[in-house]
Design a protein around this motif. Structure first.
Motif, PDB file in Angstrom:
ATOM      1  N   ALA A 136       0.820  -1.209   0.000  1.00 44.09           N
ATOM      2  CA  ALA A 136       0.000   0.000   0.000  1.00 44.09           C
ATOM      3  C   ALA A 136       0.859   1.266   0.000  1.00 44.09           C
ATOM      4  O   ALA A 136       0.325   2.374   0.014  1.00 44.09           O
ATOM      5  CB  ALA A 136      -0.934   0.004   1.205  1.00 44.09           C
ATOM      6  N   GLY A 137       2.195   1.101   0.018  1.00 46.76           N
ATOM      7  CA  GLY A 137       3.061   2.267  -0.079  1.00 46.76           C
ATOM      8  C   GLY A 137       3.807   2.614   1.184  1.00 46.76           C
ATOM      9  O   GLY A 137       4.548   3.588   1.214  1.00 46.76           O
ATOM     10  N   TYR A 138       3.659   1.865   2.249  1.00 39.30           N
ATOM     11  CA  TYR A 138       4.373   2.171   3.491  1.00 39.30           C
ATOM     12  C   TYR A 138       5.740   1.521   3.463  1.00 39.30           C
ATOM     13  O   TYR A 138       5.874   0.328   3.190  1.00 39.30           O
ATOM     14  CB  TYR A 138       3.583   1.677   4.701  1.00 39.30           C
ATOM     15  N   ASN A 139       6.779   2.300   3.718  1.00 41.07           N
ATOM     16  CA  ASN A 139       8.141   1.791   3.765  1.00 41.07           C
ATOM     17  C   ASN A 139       8.733   2.180   5.117  1.00 41.07           C
ATOM     18  O   ASN A 139       9.072   3.343   5.331  1.00 41.07           O
ATOM     19  CB  ASN A 139       8.972   2.374   2.621  1.00 41.07           C
TER      20      ASN A 139
ATOM     21  N   ASP B  84       2.045   8.418   7.976  1.00 43.53           N
ATOM     22  CA  ASP B  84       2.396   7.424   6.957  1.00 43.53           C
ATOM     23  C   ASP B  84       1.719   6.086   7.202  1.00 43.53           C
ATOM     24  O   ASP B  84       1.129   5.497   6.299  1.00 43.53           O
ATOM     25  CB  ASP B  84       3.915   7.217   6.905  1.00 43.53           C
ATOM     26  N   ILE B  85       1.798   5.601   8.427  1.00 41.52           N
ATOM     27  CA  ILE B  85       1.237   4.280   8.728  1.00 41.52           C
ATOM     28  C   ILE B  85      -0.291   4.318   8.681  1.00 41.52           C
ATOM     29  O   ILE B  85      -0.936   3.375   8.216  1.00 41.52           O
ATOM     30  CB  ILE B  85       1.757   3.732  10.082  1.00 41.52           C
ATOM     31  N   GLN B  86      -0.891   5.408   9.121  1.00 43.53           N
ATOM     32  CA  GLN B  86      -2.351   5.508   9.092  1.00 43.53           C
ATOM     33  C   GLN B  86      -2.867   5.591   7.659  1.00 43.53           C
ATOM     34  O   GLN B  86      -3.911   5.012   7.344  1.00 43.53           O
ATOM     35  CB  GLN B  86      -2.825   6.715   9.910  1.00 43.53           C
ATOM     36  N   ALA B  87      -2.144   6.293   6.804  1.00 41.01           N
ATOM     37  CA  ALA B  87      -2.557   6.375   5.405  1.00 41.01           C
ATOM     38  C   ALA B  87      -2.463   5.002   4.744  1.00 41.01           C
ATOM     39  O   ALA B  87      -3.363   4.605   3.988  1.00 41.01           O
ATOM     40  CB  ALA B  87      -1.694   7.390   4.667  1.00 41.01           C
ATOM     41  N   ALA B  88      -1.392   4.262   5.036  1.00 39.21           N
ATOM     42  CA  ALA B  88      -1.247   2.920   4.471  1.00 39.21           C
ATOM     43  C   ALA B  88      -2.325   1.985   5.007  1.00 39.21           C
ATOM     44  O   ALA B  88      -2.896   1.180   4.265  1.00 39.21           O
ATOM     45  CB  ALA B  88       0.140   2.371   4.776  1.00 39.21           C
ATOM     46  N   GLU B  89      -2.633   2.089   6.300  1.00 40.38           N
ATOM     47  CA  GLU B  89      -3.688   1.255   6.885  1.00 40.38           C
ATOM     48  C   GLU B  89      -5.045   1.583   6.266  1.00 40.38           C
ATOM     49  O   GLU B  89      -5.866   0.692   6.047  1.00 40.38           O
ATOM     50  CB  GLU B  89      -3.748   1.447   8.399  1.00 40.38           C
ATOM     51  N   ALA B  90      -5.277   2.858   5.967  1.00 43.68           N
ATOM     52  CA  ALA B  90      -6.541   3.249   5.344  1.00 43.68           C
ATOM     53  C   ALA B  90      -6.647   2.669   3.939  1.00 43.68           C
ATOM     54  O   ALA B  90      -7.717   2.204   3.534  1.00 43.68           O
ATOM     55  CB  ALA B  90      -6.665   4.770   5.300  1.00 43.68           C
ATOM     56  N   ARG B  91      -5.520   2.686   3.181  1.00 43.29           N
ATOM     57  CA  ARG B  91      -5.532   2.102   1.838  1.00 43.29           C
ATOM     58  C   ARG B  91      -5.770   0.597   1.889  1.00 43.29           C
ATOM     59  O   ARG B  91      -6.522   0.047   1.080  1.00 43.29           O
ATOM     60  CB  ARG B  91      -4.228   2.420   1.116  1.00 43.29           C
TER      61      ARG B  91
ATOM     62  N   GLY C 268      -8.370   0.981  13.899  1.00 43.97           N
ATOM     63  CA  GLY C 268      -7.138   1.318  13.210  1.00 43.97           C
ATOM     64  C   GLY C 268      -7.394   2.237  12.031  1.00 43.97           C
ATOM     65  O   GLY C 268      -8.474   2.749  11.829  1.00 43.97           O
ATOM     66  N   GLY C 269      -6.379   2.445  11.254  1.00 43.82           N
ATOM     67  CA  GLY C 269      -6.513   3.278  10.071  1.00 43.82           C
ATOM     68  C   GLY C 269      -6.523   4.753  10.392  1.00 43.82           C
ATOM     69  O   GLY C 269      -6.338   5.168  11.524  1.00 43.82           O
ATOM     70  N   ALA C 270      -6.731   5.539   9.377  1.00 50.74           N
ATOM     71  CA  ALA C 270      -6.740   6.982   9.541  1.00 50.74           C
ATOM     72  C   ALA C 270      -8.058   7.440  10.139  1.00 50.74           C
ATOM     73  O   ALA C 270      -9.107   6.873   9.884  1.00 50.74           O
ATOM     74  CB  ALA C 270      -6.533   7.659   8.187  1.00 50.74           C
ATOM     75  N   VAL C 271      -7.972   8.457  10.957  1.00 49.96           N
ATOM     76  CA  VAL C 271      -9.168   9.008  11.585  1.00 49.96           C
ATOM     77  C   VAL C 271      -9.484  10.345  10.954  1.00 49.96           C
ATOM     78  O   VAL C 271      -8.603  11.022  10.429  1.00 49.96           O
ATOM     79  CB  VAL C 271      -8.982   9.176  13.109  1.00 49.96           C
ATOM     80  N   SER C 272     -10.732  10.742  11.004  1.00 51.43           N
ATOM     81  CA  SER C 272     -11.085  12.045  10.466  1.00 51.43           C
ATOM     82  C   SER C 272     -10.743  13.121  11.485  1.00 51.43           C
ATOM     83  O   SER C 272     -10.693  12.863  12.674  1.00 51.43           O
ATOM     84  CB  SER C 272     -12.573  12.094  10.134  1.00 51.43           C
ATOM     85  N   GLY C 273     -10.490  14.315  11.003  1.00 45.48           N
ATOM     86  CA  GLY C 273     -10.122  15.406  11.888  1.00 45.48           C
ATOM     87  C   GLY C 273      -8.623  15.606  11.883  1.00 45.48           C
ATOM     88  O   GLY C 273      -7.878  14.903  11.213  1.00 45.48           O
ATOM     89  N   SER C 274      -8.173  16.579  12.625  1.00 40.37           N
ATOM     90  CA  SER C 274      -6.747  16.832  12.684  1.00 40.37           C
ATOM     91  C   SER C 274      -6.382  17.370  14.050  1.00 40.37           C
ATOM     92  O   SER C 274      -7.230  17.798  14.821  1.00 40.37           O
ATOM     93  CB  SER C 274      -6.341  17.838  11.604  1.00 40.37           C
TER      94      SER C 274
END
Length: 106
Positions: free
Chosen positions: A43-46, A58-65, A77-83
């Motif tokens: 998914a692009g995580y290195n 990085d890891i959250q974006a890869a988990e979301a993909r 897990g994965g990316a959460v909404s908000g910042s």
């Protein structure tokens, strides 16, 4: 009556471990963990390229993909909404209306 209360209390104490074991998650095997790492890398995580500043994103974006590819909607897990901008530097323009530095004249 006292013996009935003791019997109920004893039954609750003996049944509690059974209920708690029924709801526990099983640990992952090495093969499952390896499979998850391979999916994240596809998914692009290195992990060798990422640094401490970008690791969570990085890891959250890869988990979301990976979750999107697998069709997962579990919400774990994965990316959460908000910042969150914890520790972000405030701009001088937002703090002061003038163009002077806060240390001017000292």
């Amino acid at each position: 009556m006292k013996s009935l209360i003791k019997a109920v209390a004893l039954a609750v104490v003996l049944a509690a471990p059974v209920v708690s074991f029924a709801q526990s998650n099983q640990p992952l095997t090495r093969a499952e963990v390896r499979n998850q790492l391979v999916q994240l890398e596809k998914a692009g995580y290195n992990p060798s390229v990422s640094d401490d500043a970008t690791y969570p994103a990085d890891i959250q974006a890869a988990e979301a993909r990976v979750a999107a590819e697998n069709g997962s909607t579990s919400g774990v897990g994965g990316a959460v909404s908000g910042s969150s901008d914890s520790g972000a530097r405030a701009s001088a323009a937002s703090a002061f209306t003038g163009s002077r530095s806060i240390y001017a004249g000292h």
